[in-house]
Motif scaffolding. Structure first.
Motif, mmCIF file in Angstrom:
data_model
loop_
_atom_site.group_PDB
_atom_site.id
_atom_site.type_symbol
_atom_site.label_atom_id
_atom_site.label_comp_id
_atom_site.label_asym_id
_atom_site.label_seq_id
_atom_site.Cartn_x
_atom_site.Cartn_y
_atom_site.Cartn_z
ATOM 1 N N ASP A 131 0.848 -1.196 0.000
ATOM 2 C CA ASP A 131 0.000 0.000 0.000
ATOM 3 C C ASP A 131 0.881 1.243 0.000
ATOM 4 O O ASP A 131 2.028 1.196 0.447
ATOM 5 C CB ASP A 131 -0.903 0.025 1.238
ATOM 6 N N PRO A 132 0.350 2.382 -0.451
ATOM 7 C CA PRO A 132 1.149 3.617 -0.420
ATOM 8 C C PRO A 132 1.464 4.023 1.020
ATOM 9 O O PRO A 132 0.602 3.946 1.895
ATOM 10 C CB PRO A 132 0.251 4.658 -1.072
ATOM 11 N N ALA A 133 2.699 4.427 1.259
ATOM 12 C CA ALA A 133 3.093 4.895 2.588
ATOM 13 C C ALA A 133 2.473 6.265 2.833
ATOM 14 O O ALA A 133 2.473 7.125 1.948
ATOM 15 C CB ALA A 133 4.604 4.973 2.694
ATOM 16 N N ARG A 134 1.947 6.480 4.017
ATOM 17 C CA ARG A 134 1.349 7.756 4.394
ATOM 18 C C ARG A 134 2.086 8.429 5.538
ATOM 19 O O ARG A 134 1.946 9.615 5.760
ATOM 20 C CB ARG A 134 -0.115 7.565 4.809
ATOM 21 N N PHE A 135 2.882 7.654 6.281
ATOM 22 C CA PHE A 135 3.590 8.172 7.447
ATOM 23 C C PHE A 135 5.039 7.735 7.430
ATOM 24 O O PHE A 135 5.379 6.691 6.887
ATOM 25 C CB PHE A 135 2.946 7.649 8.745
ATOM 26 N N GLU A 136 5.895 8.536 8.059
ATOM 27 C CA GLU A 136 7.283 8.174 8.313
ATOM 28 C C GLU A 136 7.470 8.130 9.814
ATOM 29 O O GLU A 136 7.101 9.072 10.519
ATOM 30 C CB GLU A 136 8.248 9.219 7.744
ATOM 31 N N VAL A 137 8.038 7.050 10.298
ATOM 32 C CA VAL A 137 8.325 6.883 11.720
ATOM 33 C C VAL A 137 9.834 7.002 11.881
ATOM 34 O O VAL A 137 10.597 6.251 11.257
ATOM 35 C CB VAL A 137 7.826 5.511 12.232
ATOM 36 N N ALA A 138 10.282 7.961 12.705
ATOM 37 C CA ALA A 138 11.717 8.177 12.926
ATOM 38 C C ALA A 138 12.321 6.986 13.660
ATOM 39 O O ALA A 138 11.695 6.407 14.553
ATOM 40 C CB ALA A 138 11.928 9.453 13.738
ATOM 41 N N ARG A 139 13.556 6.625 13.256
ATOM 42 C CA ARG A 139 14.268 5.525 13.905
ATOM 43 C C ARG A 139 15.697 5.948 14.212
ATOM 44 O O ARG A 139 16.285 6.749 13.495
ATOM 45 C CB ARG A 139 14.279 4.281 13.015
#
Length: 80
Positions: free
Chosen positions: A39-47
């Protein structure tokens, strides 16, 4: 006509050169299961010491605790 602004992704908050059509890397962002969702990514989670994890809305919750290197409290950015 390309433009070299001399700005890195980190300096611009990760938005410069971002691929808007990125696929979800969820739920956990491992190297072996990257793109498993599709699915298209909607969020970025910092790592910590890793590239941000791009996830869809369905995998945002499940990615927060078990994914490798996720910061706590989590840093989440809406990418589209």
């Amino acid at each position: 006509m390309g433009s070299d602004r001399g700005t890195t992704d980190r300096e611009s908050g990760g938005t410069f050169g971002r691929d808007r059509a990125a696929s979800c890397q969820g739920p956990y962002g491992g190297e072996t299961d990257a793109g498993a969702c599709g699915d298209p990514a909607r969020f970025e989670v910092a790592r910590h010491l890793r590239v941000p994890l791009r996830v869809c809305a369905v995998h945002l919750g499940p990615s927060l605790l078990p994914a490798d290197g996720v910061l706590w409290p989590p840093g989440i950015c809406l990418i589209r």
